[in-house]
Design a protein around this motif. Structure first.
Motif, PDB file in Angstrom:
ATOM      1  N   TRP A 193     -33.681  -8.521 -22.368  1.00 29.92           N
ATOM      2  CA  TRP A 193     -32.465  -9.030 -21.778  1.00 29.92           C
ATOM      3  C   TRP A 193     -32.303  -7.970 -20.779  1.00 29.92           C
ATOM      4  O   TRP A 193     -31.937  -8.054 -19.881  1.00 29.92           O
ATOM      5  CB  TRP A 193     -31.277  -8.831 -22.514  1.00 29.92           C
ATOM      6  CG  TRP A 193     -30.091  -9.007 -22.221  1.00 29.92           C
ATOM      7  CD1 TRP A 193     -29.483 -10.216 -21.955  1.00 29.92           C
ATOM      8  CD2 TRP A 193     -29.083  -8.103 -21.834  1.00 29.92           C
ATOM      9  NE1 TRP A 193     -28.218 -10.174 -21.213  1.00 29.92           N
ATOM     10  CE2 TRP A 193     -27.923  -8.758 -21.445  1.00 29.92           C
ATOM     11  CE3 TRP A 193     -29.046  -6.652 -21.857  1.00 29.92           C
ATOM     12  CZ2 TRP A 193     -26.768  -8.018 -20.939  1.00 29.92           C
ATOM     13  CZ3 TRP A 193     -27.730  -5.867 -21.576  1.00 29.92           C
ATOM     14  CH2 TRP A 193     -26.758  -6.705 -20.901  1.00 29.92           C
ATOM     15  N   ASN A 194     -32.567  -6.484 -21.198  1.00 32.84           N
ATOM     16  CA  ASN A 194     -32.276  -5.453 -20.326  1.00 32.84           C
ATOM     17  C   ASN A 194     -33.361  -5.567 -18.933  1.00 32.84           C
ATOM     18  O   ASN A 194     -32.905  -5.517 -17.821  1.00 32.84           O
ATOM     19  CB  ASN A 194     -32.717  -4.034 -20.908  1.00 32.84           C
ATOM     20  CG  ASN A 194     -31.797  -3.691 -21.899  1.00 32.84           C
ATOM     21  OD1 ASN A 194     -30.385  -3.874 -21.374  1.00 32.84           O
ATOM     22  ND2 ASN A 194     -32.212  -2.956 -22.831  1.00 32.84           N
ATOM     23  N   ALA A 195     -34.611  -6.232 -19.382  1.00 32.97           N
ATOM     24  CA  ALA A 195     -35.402  -6.410 -18.139  1.00 32.97           C
ATOM     25  C   ALA A 195     -35.123  -7.510 -17.208  1.00 32.97           C
ATOM     26  O   ALA A 195     -34.984  -7.474 -15.893  1.00 32.97           O
ATOM     27  CB  ALA A 195     -36.882  -6.890 -18.819  1.00 32.97           C
ATOM     28  N   LEU A 196     -34.280  -8.446 -17.840  1.00 36.93           N
ATOM     29  CA  LEU A 196     -33.929  -9.755 -16.770  1.00 36.93           C
ATOM     30  C   LEU A 196     -32.825  -9.016 -16.127  1.00 36.93           C
ATOM     31  O   LEU A 196     -32.638  -9.485 -15.045  1.00 36.93           O
ATOM     32  CB  LEU A 196     -33.281 -10.572 -17.847  1.00 36.93           C
ATOM     33  CG  LEU A 196     -34.509 -11.746 -18.293  1.00 36.93           C
ATOM     34  CD1 LEU A 196     -33.673 -12.844 -19.362  1.00 36.93           C
ATOM     35  CD2 LEU A 196     -34.909 -12.374 -17.261  1.00 36.93           C
ATOM     36  N   TRP A 204     -25.530  -6.498 -29.749  1.00 34.54           N
ATOM     37  CA  TRP A 204     -26.473  -5.971 -30.512  1.00 34.54           C
ATOM     38  C   TRP A 204     -25.965  -5.332 -31.878  1.00 34.54           C
ATOM     39  O   TRP A 204     -26.896  -4.688 -32.553  1.00 34.54           O
ATOM     40  CB  TRP A 204     -27.063  -4.581 -29.412  1.00 34.54           C
ATOM     41  CG  TRP A 204     -27.389  -4.918 -28.321  1.00 34.54           C
ATOM     42  CD1 TRP A 204     -26.650  -4.501 -27.003  1.00 34.54           C
ATOM     43  CD2 TRP A 204     -28.012  -6.238 -27.551  1.00 34.54           C
ATOM     44  NE1 TRP A 204     -26.906  -5.032 -26.029  1.00 34.54           N
ATOM     45  CE2 TRP A 204     -27.808  -6.071 -26.334  1.00 34.54           C
ATOM     46  CE3 TRP A 204     -28.915  -7.109 -28.130  1.00 34.54           C
ATOM     47  CZ2 TRP A 204     -28.516  -7.110 -25.339  1.00 34.54           C
ATOM     48  CZ3 TRP A 204     -29.476  -8.063 -27.221  1.00 34.54           C
ATOM     49  CH2 TRP A 204     -29.175  -8.050 -25.893  1.00 34.54           C
ATOM     50  N   ILE A 205     -24.806  -5.508 -32.127  1.00 27.54           N
ATOM     51  CA  ILE A 205     -24.099  -4.986 -33.516  1.00 27.54           C
ATOM     52  C   ILE A 205     -24.666  -5.891 -34.500  1.00 27.54           C
ATOM     53  O   ILE A 205     -24.464  -5.136 -35.704  1.00 27.54           O
ATOM     54  CB  ILE A 205     -22.592  -4.882 -33.165  1.00 27.54           C
ATOM     55  CG1 ILE A 205     -22.032  -6.022 -33.296  1.00 27.54           C
ATOM     56  CG2 ILE A 205     -22.241  -3.601 -32.175  1.00 27.54           C
ATOM     57  CD1 ILE A 205     -20.319  -5.923 -33.229  1.00 27.54           C
ATOM     58  N   LEU A 210     -28.698 -13.440 -22.036  1.00 24.04           N
ATOM     59  CA  LEU A 210     -29.091 -13.614 -23.192  1.00 24.04           C
ATOM     60  C   LEU A 210     -29.280 -14.972 -23.797  1.00 24.04           C
ATOM     61  O   LEU A 210     -30.458 -15.350 -24.621  1.00 24.04           O
ATOM     62  CB  LEU A 210     -27.641 -13.018 -23.965  1.00 24.04           C
ATOM     63  CG  LEU A 210     -27.768 -13.205 -25.491  1.00 24.04           C
ATOM     64  CD1 LEU A 210     -28.798 -11.928 -26.005  1.00 24.04           C
ATOM     65  CD2 LEU A 210     -26.328 -12.799 -26.035  1.00 24.04           C
ATOM     66  N   MET A 211     -28.485 -15.977 -23.516  1.00 24.87           N
ATOM     67  CA  MET A 211     -29.053 -17.531 -23.919  1.00 24.87           C
ATOM     68  C   MET A 211     -30.014 -17.781 -23.716  1.00 24.87           C
ATOM     69  O   MET A 211     -30.692 -18.694 -24.246  1.00 24.87           O
ATOM     70  CB  MET A 211     -27.686 -18.169 -23.636  1.00 24.87           C
ATOM     71  CG  MET A 211     -26.456 -17.804 -24.434  1.00 24.87           C
ATOM     72  SD  MET A 211     -26.498 -17.485 -26.244  1.00 24.87           S
ATOM     73  CE  MET A 211     -26.775 -18.991 -26.858  1.00 24.87           C
ATOM     74  N   VAL A 212     -30.818 -17.528 -22.510  1.00 24.89           N
ATOM     75  CA  VAL A 212     -32.130 -18.271 -22.153  1.00 24.89           C
ATOM     76  C   VAL A 212     -33.053 -17.593 -23.312  1.00 24.89           C
ATOM     77  O   VAL A 212     -34.028 -18.272 -23.695  1.00 24.89           O
ATOM     78  CB  VAL A 212     -32.453 -17.436 -20.840  1.00 24.89           C
ATOM     79  CG1 VAL A 212     -33.856 -17.633 -20.756  1.00 24.89           C
ATOM     80  CG2 VAL A 212     -31.822 -18.463 -19.686  1.00 24.89           C
ATOM     81  N   LEU A 213     -32.832 -16.210 -23.828  1.00 30.91           N
ATOM     82  CA  LEU A 213     -33.654 -15.682 -24.702  1.00 30.91           C
ATOM     83  C   LEU A 213     -33.511 -16.228 -26.053  1.00 30.91           C
ATOM     84  O   LEU A 213     -34.326 -16.890 -27.052  1.00 30.91           O
ATOM     85  CB  LEU A 213     -33.567 -14.213 -24.788  1.00 30.91           C
ATOM     86  CG  LEU A 213     -33.948 -13.393 -23.234  1.00 30.91           C
ATOM     87  CD1 LEU A 213     -33.588 -12.057 -23.483  1.00 30.91           C
ATOM     88  CD2 LEU A 213     -35.476 -13.566 -22.940  1.00 30.91           C
ATOM     89  N   GLN A 221     -33.220  -7.575 -27.078  1.00 30.50           N
ATOM     90  CA  GLN A 221     -32.537  -6.375 -26.177  1.00 30.50           C
ATOM     91  C   GLN A 221     -33.286  -6.104 -25.037  1.00 30.50           C
ATOM     92  O   GLN A 221     -32.979  -5.934 -24.013  1.00 30.50           O
ATOM     93  CB  GLN A 221     -32.020  -5.147 -27.074  1.00 30.50           C
ATOM     94  CG  GLN A 221     -31.123  -4.397 -26.397  1.00 30.50           C
ATOM     95  CD  GLN A 221     -30.370  -3.446 -27.122  1.00 30.50           C
ATOM     96  OE1 GLN A 221     -30.678  -3.374 -28.456  1.00 30.50           O
ATOM     97  NE2 GLN A 221     -29.381  -2.688 -26.785  1.00 30.50           N
ATOM     98  N   ALA A 222     -34.492  -5.824 -25.444  1.00 29.97           N
ATOM     99  CA  ALA A 222     -35.540  -5.124 -24.163  1.00 29.97           C
ATOM    100  C   ALA A 222     -35.772  -6.148 -23.390  1.00 29.97           C
ATOM    101  O   ALA A 222     -35.735  -5.852 -22.020  1.00 29.97           O
ATOM    102  CB  ALA A 222     -36.764  -4.785 -24.871  1.00 29.97           C
TER     103      ALA A 222
END
Length: 289
Positions: A236-239, A211-212, A144-147, A233-234
């Protein structure tokens, strides 16, 4: 490595609570990872987790310094945090004040980061540290934090953008370290794979809190000083999915109770963590570190 991008102008400042949220995340996970010091499974990992902790606590320091500057410059915010000054006998807020003299409900970190290094036990229960749990948590958060830090390099808050540029270099290493170990666990022995899968099943539902959103996040995003996590979110899901596929681990549903640590509603584990972290400072509030 991408060069830091120039922040948009003119510069404005991020909401204090948004900066504190980022700082609390870094401090709490840094405190948790520091618990491995002297207990790592091998010497190299003992040092790796210690360095990870130092990076996170360094990020927290920069963010708390920024938050303290914003609070001290705003009479309304200063009045809001005035109760913290009693322990320090007046003066201005500092990074230490914000880290060591706020109570549990005032922290705004994700619940995921305060959990102990084992399965879902009560705060008073005894449990052996599980390195797979630690690695899995570091992986989920670092992804998450990379993004986040990448996006915050263009924050209209120039100070926050500078912190993001430095922190991004560190968290890229954190993600690589955690990803490499997760792959080793998942594609290793039956025991390591079982532990990694159990850790993922235990921890992934806590990621729903990413995501809230919150009113503070919304305000920061509106003024282009912060980022809406749902926009990430998308990616993050891919990573996450890419690493889990390489690790031959199954992604669980991640459904369940949605925690609200970022809103000040914490697990029973947070009180124990904060008490240990703050005990020295609260016993010697006038000490100079």
């Amino acid at each position: 490595m991408n060069a830091p991008q120039t922040p948009a102008s003119p510069s404005v400042t991020a909401p204090v609570d948004y900066v504190l949220h980022l700082a609390d995340n870094a401090l709490v996970l840094g405190q948790r990872n520091a618990e491995w010091c002297g207990h790592g499974p091998i010497l190299e990992e003992d040092l790796a987790l210690a360095n990870n902790s130092l990076d996170l606590i360094g990020q927290a320091r920069m963010l708390y310094q920024h938050a303290a500057t914003l609070i001290n410059a705003d009479a309304t915010q200063a009045a809001r945090f005035a109760h913290l000054l009693g322990a320090r006998q007046g003066g201005e807020l500092t990074e230490d004040t914000l880290a060591y003299f706020r109570d549990v409900p005032e922290f705004r970190n994700f619940t995921l980061l305060e959990l102990p290094h084992h399965g879902p036990l009560a705060g008073t229960a005894a449990g052996d540290r599980d390195y797979a749990t630690t690695i899995t948590r570091n992986f989920l958060y670092s992804a998450l934090m990379v993004l986040v830090w990448e996006r915050l390099q263009t924050s209209r808050d120039a100070q926050l953008a500078a912190i993001a540029a430095k922190s991004l270099k560190e968290v890229r290493y954190h993600l690589r370290h955690a990803s490499d170990w997760l792959v080793r666990f998942g594609d290793g022995t039956d025991e390591s794979r079982c532990r990694a899968q159990a850790a993922l099943t235990h921890l992934l539902p806590y990621c729903q809190e990413f995501w809230i959103g919150s009113p503070t996040e919304q305000q920061a995003a509106t003024h282009q000083t912060g980022v809406r996590l749902t926009e990430l979110q998308a990616n993050w899901n891919a990573l996450v999915d890419e690493t889990l596929t390489e690790a031959t681990l199954q992604r669980p549903s991640g459904a369940g109770f949605v925690p609200q640590g970022q809103l000040g509603v914490h697990s029973e584990h947070m009180g124990f963590l904060v008490a240990e972290m703050q005990s020295l400072a609260r016993n010697h509030p006038e000490a100079v570190w």
